[in-house]
Design a protein around this motif. Structure first.
Motif, mmCIF file in Angstrom:
data_model
loop_
_atom_site.group_PDB
_atom_site.id
_atom_site.type_symbol
_atom_site.label_atom_id
_atom_site.label_comp_id
_atom_site.label_asym_id
_atom_site.label_seq_id
_atom_site.Cartn_x
_atom_site.Cartn_y
_atom_site.Cartn_z
ATOM 1 N N ASP A 150 0.858 -1.183 0.000
ATOM 2 C CA ASP A 150 0.000 0.000 0.000
ATOM 3 C C ASP A 150 0.890 1.228 0.000
ATOM 4 O O ASP A 150 1.362 1.677 1.049
ATOM 5 N N ALA A 151 1.119 1.783 -1.187
ATOM 6 C CA ALA A 151 2.055 2.891 -1.335
ATOM 7 C C ALA A 151 1.622 4.138 -0.584
ATOM 8 O O ALA A 151 2.432 5.042 -0.361
ATOM 9 N N GLN A 152 0.351 4.218 -0.187
ATOM 10 C CA GLN A 152 -0.164 5.398 0.501
ATOM 11 C C GLN A 152 0.044 5.353 2.015
ATOM 12 O O GLN A 152 -0.427 6.247 2.727
ATOM 13 N N THR A 153 0.732 4.326 2.525
ATOM 14 C CA THR A 153 0.978 4.246 3.963
ATOM 15 C C THR A 153 1.823 5.439 4.407
ATOM 16 O O THR A 153 2.968 5.592 3.983
ATOM 17 N N ARG A 154 1.258 6.283 5.266
ATOM 18 C CA ARG A 154 1.917 7.533 5.644
ATOM 19 C C ARG A 154 2.015 7.764 7.152
ATOM 20 O O ARG A 154 2.679 8.702 7.579
ATOM 21 N N CYS A 155 1.316 6.961 7.949
ATOM 22 C CA CYS A 155 1.317 7.201 9.396
ATOM 23 C C CYS A 155 1.374 5.885 10.154
ATOM 24 O O CYS A 155 0.721 4.903 9.776
ATOM 25 N N VAL A 156 2.171 5.858 11.214
ATOM 26 C CA VAL A 156 2.228 4.717 12.135
ATOM 27 C C VAL A 156 1.923 5.237 13.539
ATOM 28 O O VAL A 156 2.457 6.269 13.958
ATOM 29 N N ILE A 157 1.054 4.529 14.241
ATOM 30 C CA ILE A 157 0.743 4.851 15.640
ATOM 31 C C ILE A 157 1.038 3.627 16.500
ATOM 32 O O ILE A 157 0.636 2.507 16.159
ATOM 33 N N HIS A 158 1.731 3.853 17.602
ATOM 34 C CA HIS A 158 1.978 2.797 18.594
ATOM 35 C C HIS A 158 1.423 3.254 19.936
ATOM 36 O O HIS A 158 1.649 4.396 20.359
ATOM 37 N N THR A 159 0.663 2.378 20.580
ATOM 38 C CA THR A 159 0.138 2.675 21.919
ATOM 39 C C THR A 159 0.362 1.474 22.827
ATOM 40 O O THR A 159 0.768 0.401 22.373
ATOM 41 N N HIS A 160 0.094 1.664 24.111
ATOM 42 C CA HIS A 160 0.116 0.572 25.077
ATOM 43 C C HIS A 160 -1.321 0.285 25.531
ATOM 44 O O HIS A 160 -1.578 0.081 26.715
ATOM 45 N N SER A 161 -2.236 0.269 24.586
ATOM 46 C CA SER A 161 -3.674 0.182 24.876
ATOM 47 C C SER A 161 -4.008 -0.999 25.787
ATOM 48 O O SER A 161 -3.634 -2.140 25.518
ATOM 49 N N THR A 162 -4.744 -0.703 26.846
ATOM 50 C CA THR A 162 -4.962 -1.636 27.955
ATOM 51 C C THR A 162 -5.531 -2.975 27.520
ATOM 52 O O THR A 162 -5.017 -4.047 27.888
ATOM 53 N N HIS A 163 -6.614 -2.970 26.758
ATOM 54 C CA HIS A 163 -7.298 -4.226 26.441
ATOM 55 C C HIS A 163 -6.510 -5.072 25.454
ATOM 56 O O HIS A 163 -6.525 -6.308 25.553
ATOM 57 N N CYS A 164 -5.808 -4.440 24.540
ATOM 58 C CA CYS A 164 -4.942 -5.203 23.632
ATOM 59 C C CYS A 164 -3.810 -5.870 24.405
ATOM 60 O O CYS A 164 -3.529 -7.065 24.226
ATOM 61 N N VAL A 165 -3.147 -5.105 25.260
ATOM 62 C CA VAL A 165 -2.039 -5.662 26.041
ATOM 63 C C VAL A 165 -2.528 -6.786 26.946
ATOM 64 O O VAL A 165 -1.870 -7.832 27.089
ATOM 65 N N ALA A 166 -3.705 -6.610 27.547
ATOM 66 C CA ALA A 166 -4.243 -7.623 28.466
ATOM 67 C C ALA A 166 -4.393 -8.973 27.782
ATOM 68 O O ALA A 166 -4.154 -10.026 28.395
ATOM 69 N N LEU A 167 -4.787 -8.965 26.516
ATOM 70 C CA LEU A 167 -4.967 -10.238 25.814
ATOM 71 C C LEU A 167 -3.658 -10.998 25.664
ATOM 72 O O LEU A 167 -3.652 -12.229 25.645
ATOM 73 N N THR A 168 -2.529 -10.284 25.563
ATOM 74 C CA THR A 168 -1.246 -10.972 25.400
ATOM 75 C C THR A 168 -0.673 -11.450 26.729
ATOM 76 O O THR A 168 0.350 -12.139 26.738
#
Length: 222
Positions: free
Chosen positions: A88-106
Motif C-alpha cells: 500500500d504505497a499510501q501508507t503515511r502514518c504509524v501509531i503505537h500505543t500501550h492500549s490496555t485491552h490489547c495488552v491484556a490479551l497478550t
C-alpha cells in the motif's frame, strides 16, 4: 498533506488518544512519512501535550535534522513503512500505543503463532483485519522490528495485507494513509479487544460465508 499540516495533525491525534485513555503517561508514539523524511513524537513525550514545533524531524536515511530527540521506536516505524508500502504505497502514518485491552490479551496463555483476535465483528474484519502477535522483545529491540517486517511481508505475499501488529506485553502498532485513519484503526482494534476480553462465554467468530460477503461487498482484506 504539507509538513505543517502533518505536525498539527500528529498533535491533534495525540491529544485525542490521550483524552480518551488510549494512551497514558509518556507511552506511545506517532510518526508520519514525508516525501523527504519523517516526523515522529519525541522520546518520553506525553501524546496529550505535544508541541508541533518540537516534533522530531528526520531525513530519508533516518538521521535527525531538527526538533527534540526522536523516539527510539523510529527504527521500527521505518521498517514498517518500508515493508507496508510494498502493498500500500499510501501508507503515511504509524501509531503505537500501550492500549490496555490489547495488552491484556497478550498476558494470557496463547499459541506461538496465534493472532490477537478472531473475526469477531464485521467492522473489525473490514477496518482492521488480521493482527499477528509478535513475541516479546525489549522496547526498541532490532529483533522486534525484524519480526514485524517479516509478518507484513508474509501476509502481503498471501494476498491479505495487514494494517496492524501486536507486540506482546507492549501494545499495537497500526498504520494507514493519514493520522486520522490510523487512529480509527487503533480505536476499532482496542474496542474489539475490550469486547473479546469482557465476553463470557466467548462468542463464535464470523463464519467463512459471512467473511466472504464482507470481502465481496466492502473489499475486506481477511
Amino acid at each position: 498533506m504539507t509538513e505543517s499540516e502533518a505536525r498539527d495533525e500528529i498533535c491533534r491525534v495525540g491529544r485525542s488518544l490521550f483524552a480518551r485513555g488510549y494512551v497514558h503517561a509518556t507511552a506511545g508514539n506517532i510518526s508520519v512519512r514525508l516525501d523527504d523524511g519523517f516526523l515522529i513524537t519525541p522520546t518520553d513525550a506525553c501524546l496529550g501535550f505535544l508541541d508541533p514545533a518540537r516534533l522530531a524531524r528526520l531525513d530519508a536515511q533516518g538521521v535527525q535534522t531538527g526538533g527534540d530527540r526522536a523516539s527510539k521506536t523510529i527504527a521500527l516505524h521505518r521498517r514498517i513503512y518500508a515493508a507496508a508500502t510494498r502493498f500500500d504505497a499510501q501508507t503515511r502514518c504509524v501509531i503505537h500505543t500501550h492500549s490496555t485491552h490489547c495488552v491484556a490479551l497478550t498476558l494470557q496463555p496463547h499459541a506461538e503463532d496465534e493472532e490477537l483476535l478472531p473475526a469477531l465483528t464485521p467492522y473489525f474484519v473490514m477496518k482492521v483485519g488480521h493482527v499477528p502477535v509478535i513475541p516479546y522483545h525489549r522496547p526498541g529491540a532490532d529483533e522486534a522490528a525484524e519480526a514485524v517486517a517479516q509478518a507484513i511481508e508474509a501476509r502481503g505475499a498471501q494476498g491479505t495485507p495487514i494494517r496492524a501488529v501486536m507486540l506482546e506485553r507492549l501494545g499495537p502498532n497500526v498504520w494507514h494513509d493519514t493520522p486520522a485513519a490510523a487512529m480509527a484503526t487503533l480505536e476499532e482494534l482496542e474496542e474489539t479487544a475490550k469486547l473479546w476480553g469482557s465476553a463470557d462465554p466467548k462468542p463464535a467468530e464470523l463464519t467463512a460465508a459471512q467473511i466472504d460477503e464482507l470481502r465481496r461487498h466492502f473489499g475486506a482484506r481477511w
